[in-house]
Design an enzyme around this catalytic site. Structure first.
Site, PDB file in Angstrom:
ATOM      1  N   TYR A 262     -36.695 -13.336  80.112  1.00 50.91           N
ATOM      2  CA  TYR A 262     -37.210 -13.871  81.378  1.00 50.91           C
ATOM      3  C   TYR A 262     -36.277 -14.884  81.995  1.00 50.91           C
ATOM      4  O   TYR A 262     -35.613 -15.608  81.289  1.00 50.91           O
ATOM      5  CB  TYR A 262     -38.594 -14.537  81.153  1.00 50.91           C
ATOM      6  CG  TYR A 262     -39.642 -13.614  80.576  1.00 50.91           C
ATOM      7  CD1 TYR A 262     -39.507 -12.227  80.631  1.00 50.91           C
ATOM      8  CD2 TYR A 262     -40.778 -14.129  79.962  1.00 50.91           C
ATOM      9  CE1 TYR A 262     -40.485 -11.399  80.091  1.00 50.91           C
ATOM     10  CE2 TYR A 262     -41.762 -13.301  79.427  1.00 50.91           C
ATOM     11  CZ  TYR A 262     -41.594 -11.940  79.489  1.00 50.91           C
ATOM     12  OH  TYR A 262     -42.563 -11.122  78.964  1.00 50.91           O
TER      13      TYR A 262
ATOM     14  N   SER B 155     -50.283  -8.374  81.463  1.00 54.76           N
ATOM     15  CA  SER B 155     -50.628  -7.803  82.768  1.00 54.76           C
ATOM     16  C   SER B 155     -52.115  -7.462  82.870  1.00 54.76           C
ATOM     17  O   SER B 155     -52.487  -6.343  83.251  1.00 54.76           O
ATOM     18  CB  SER B 155     -49.756  -6.583  83.090  1.00 54.76           C
ATOM     19  OG  SER B 155     -48.398  -6.964  83.195  1.00 54.76           O
TER      20      SER B 155
HETATM   21  P1  NAP Z   1     -51.027 -10.211  85.617  1.00 50.55           P
HETATM   22  O1  NAP Z   1     -52.189 -11.099  85.424  1.00 50.55           O
HETATM   23  O2  NAP Z   1     -51.285  -8.761  85.587  1.00 50.55           O
HETATM   24  O3  NAP Z   1     -50.291 -10.546  86.998  1.00 50.55           O
HETATM   25  C1  NAP Z   1     -50.081 -11.873  87.353  1.00 50.55           C
HETATM   26  C2  NAP Z   1     -49.653 -11.938  88.819  1.00 50.55           C
HETATM   27  O4  NAP Z   1     -50.732 -11.500  89.645  1.00 50.55           O
HETATM   28  C3  NAP Z   1     -49.363 -13.358  89.225  1.00 50.55           C
HETATM   29  O5  NAP Z   1     -48.024 -13.721  88.933  1.00 50.55           O
HETATM   30  C4  NAP Z   1     -49.667 -13.322  90.708  1.00 50.55           C
HETATM   31  O6  NAP Z   1     -48.547 -12.710  91.350  1.00 50.55           O
HETATM   32  C5  NAP Z   1     -50.867 -12.379  90.773  1.00 50.55           C
HETATM   33  N1  NAP Z   1     -52.150 -13.096  90.575  1.00 50.55           N
HETATM   34  C6  NAP Z   1     -52.530 -13.858  89.511  1.00 50.55           C
HETATM   35  N2  NAP Z   1     -53.760 -14.333  89.670  1.00 50.55           N
HETATM   36  C7  NAP Z   1     -54.199 -13.879  90.857  1.00 50.55           C
HETATM   37  C8  NAP Z   1     -55.423 -14.043  91.547  1.00 50.55           C
HETATM   38  N3  NAP Z   1     -56.403 -14.748  91.038  1.00 50.55           N
HETATM   39  N4  NAP Z   1     -55.543 -13.429  92.756  1.00 50.55           N
HETATM   40  C9  NAP Z   1     -54.520 -12.697  93.267  1.00 50.55           C
HETATM   41  N5  NAP Z   1     -53.336 -12.518  92.659  1.00 50.55           N
HETATM   42  C10 NAP Z   1     -53.179 -13.098  91.442  1.00 50.55           C
HETATM   43  O7  NAP Z   1     -49.989 -10.647  84.484  1.00 50.55           O
HETATM   44  P2  NAP Z   1     -48.384 -10.535  84.407  1.00 50.55           P
HETATM   45  O8  NAP Z   1     -47.797 -11.662  85.189  1.00 50.55           O
HETATM   46  O9  NAP Z   1     -47.938  -9.161  84.694  1.00 50.55           O
HETATM   47  O10 NAP Z   1     -48.193 -10.816  82.879  1.00 50.55           O
HETATM   48  C11 NAP Z   1     -48.614 -12.058  82.322  1.00 50.55           C
HETATM   49  C12 NAP Z   1     -47.654 -12.493  81.241  1.00 50.55           C
HETATM   50  O11 NAP Z   1     -47.609 -11.474  80.236  1.00 50.55           O
HETATM   51  C13 NAP Z   1     -46.194 -12.669  81.655  1.00 50.55           C
HETATM   52  O12 NAP Z   1     -45.900 -13.921  82.232  1.00 50.55           O
HETATM   53  C14 NAP Z   1     -45.500 -12.508  80.328  1.00 50.55           C
HETATM   54  O13 NAP Z   1     -45.589 -13.703  79.585  1.00 50.55           O
HETATM   55  C15 NAP Z   1     -46.318 -11.408  79.663  1.00 50.55           C
HETATM   56  N6  NAP Z   1     -45.765 -10.051  79.879  1.00 50.55           N
HETATM   57  C16 NAP Z   1     -45.195  -9.428  78.819  1.00 50.55           C
HETATM   58  C17 NAP Z   1     -44.649  -8.172  78.952  1.00 50.55           C
HETATM   59  C18 NAP Z   1     -44.035  -7.509  77.749  1.00 50.55           C
HETATM   60  O14 NAP Z   1     -43.313  -6.514  77.910  1.00 50.55           O
HETATM   61  N7  NAP Z   1     -44.292  -7.997  76.569  1.00 50.55           N
HETATM   62  C19 NAP Z   1     -44.667  -7.514  80.206  1.00 50.55           C
HETATM   63  C20 NAP Z   1     -45.288  -8.153  81.269  1.00 50.55           C
HETATM   64  C21 NAP Z   1     -45.833  -9.418  81.097  1.00 50.55           C
HETATM   65  P3  NAP Z   1     -48.297 -12.788  92.933  1.00 50.55           P
HETATM   66  O15 NAP Z   1     -48.750 -14.125  93.415  1.00 50.55           O
HETATM   67  O16 NAP Z   1     -46.841 -12.556  93.048  1.00 50.55           O
HETATM   68  O17 NAP Z   1     -49.104 -11.676  93.503  1.00 50.55           O
END
Ligand code: NAP
Length: 350
Positions: free
Chosen positions: A53, A238
């Site tokens: 990251y 996610s």
């Molecule tokens: P997610 O919860 O699916 O998406 C989060 C994104 O959605 C936020 O950055 C924001 O982006 C939007 N969001 C969040 N809350 C919201 C709400 N209440 N209303 C509207 N939009 C909202 O999770 P993710 O960010 O994809 O993943 C979370 C964590 O999992 C990552 O930071 C990482 O640590 C980990 N991860 C790991 C892998 C892996 O391969 N191991 C892959 C992906 C993620 P916007 O404001 O840009 O819309």
């Protein structure tokens, strides 16, 4: 906030873990620190990062997420109160991660190089949970459809799982790591690691970090039983399908500054049939007095095989809305309604 045991380790993690992959691009260092402060005030004790990251991964921001966490730790935080999770990258042709511009593999020397880089950026002596970000072998992951089997060619230089686990075990022995975990793994790979732990007395994998949400329940086929029987709990990533489950992109909307608007990367969450699912879950959430994001989070957090739900946010408003999800219960009635939608829109975004 409720805490759950990480596998068979002595580590207790809050059911919500704060993700950090957008810090260093969508979010500044100051914003990352503010998110950490708010999350910890709400009882979160776990942070997830990775040497990969910031996302999207580019050489200019490589390692920024870990650096931002490192500078926060230095603001007088008690290290013992914090569960820090990071990851070593798996096989990639990208060469900027390793000295000498080599493609990355899960070999002993590369794992040793990776952990030292992470510890230095995080400004700490140890990582609580060190995860293999993705395997050294090729298989369907990151939005490839795991429900459609495609034989993958075997690479001649594939690192044996046994060698990877030996190197990781040595990190535990020297105290650089407290516990090990997997990510983006499938049932075969997970059971291989467990087999070598038992037959060779190597460290155990205590968790598996895979994508899991209302739009992608593929973990429940195979891996959920392993999680429960072998105590390799899911750290769900996610949980909002990268924001899509909030409903913000419905009807072609592209909100200013949102991830999909800015990057348009994999289209993992835009497969045919996915919008209908996002709409149906959103309507169900509102009828139950929650926001669509809160229903999506409450669903993930309440699964019996989940150790922690890794949430992401780009604003404190989003973060607070997501943290509030722990107040809601998935009642039997809601569970039935969710499963009815799932029956019709089954895993539209695997
Ligand atoms: P997610 O919860 O699916 O998406 C989060 C994104 O959605 C936020 O950055 C924001 O982006 C939007 N969001 C969040 N809350 C919201 C709400 N209440 N209303 C509207 N939009 C909202 O999770 P993710 O960010 O994809 O993943 C979370 C964590 O999992 C990552 O930071 C990482 O640590 C980990 N991860 C790991 C892998 C892996 O391969 N191991 C892959 C992906 C993620 P916007 O404001 O840009 O819309």
């Amino acid at each position: 906030m409720e805490r759950r045991r990480l596998g068979r380790s002595d580590i207790e993690v809050s059911v919500i873990c704060l993700g950090s992959m957008n810090w260093g691009d969508q979010n500044t260092e100051k914003e990352g620190h503010a998110q950490l402060d708010v999350a910890f005030e709400h009882g979160v004790n776990a942070i997830d990062t990775a040497e990969l990251y910031t996302i999207p991964p580019i050489p200019e921001t490589h390692g920024r997420s870990e650096e931002i966490i490192g500078s926060w730790l230095q603001t007088g935080k008690r290290r013992d109160d914090i569960i820090l999770a990071s990851k070593v990258i798996g096989r990639t042709e990208r060469t900027w991660f390793r000295k000498g511009d080599r493609p990355a593999l899960l070999t002993r020397d590369q794992i040793n190089e990776a952990i030292d880089g992470s510890l230095s950026r995080l400004k700490t002596d140890y990582i609580d949970l060190y995860q293999v970000h993705w395997p050294d072998r090729d298989f369907s992951s990151f939005g490839g459809n795991p429900t459609v089997w495609k034989p993958a060619p075997r690479n001649a230089d594939e690192t044996p799982i046994e060698e990877t686990l030996e190197a990781l075990t040595d990190l535990v022995k020297v105290g650089k790591v407290r516990a090990l975990g997997l990510s983006n793994e499938n049932p075969w790979g997970t059971m291989q690691y467990l087999k070598y732990s038992e037959t060779r007395d190597l460290s155990r994998m205590h968790s598996i970090q895979n994508a899991y949400s209302l739009a992608n329940r593929t973990f429940e086929t195979g891996l959920a039983e392993i999680a429960e029987r072998e105590d390799v709990g899911l750290l769900a990533y996610s949980p909002l399908a990268q924001g899509f489950l909030s409903g913000k992109y419905l009807d072609g909307q592209l909100p200013h500054g949102a991830r999909r608007t800015l990057f348009n990367r994999h289209k993992r969450y835009e497969k045919p049939g996915s919008s209908e699912a996002y709409r149906a879950y959103g309507e169900l959430a509102r009828s139950a007095g929650m926001t669509p994001a809160q229903l999506a989070h409450a669903f993930v957090t309440s699964r019996p095989f989940v150790t922690a739900n890794i949430i992401g946010a780009t604003s404190l408003e989003q973060l607070r809305e997501n943290l509030e999800s722990t107040r809601f219960t998935i009642t039997e009635e809601l569970e039935n309604s969710i499963n009815e939608i799932h029956q019709i829109h089954c895993n539209p975004a695997p």
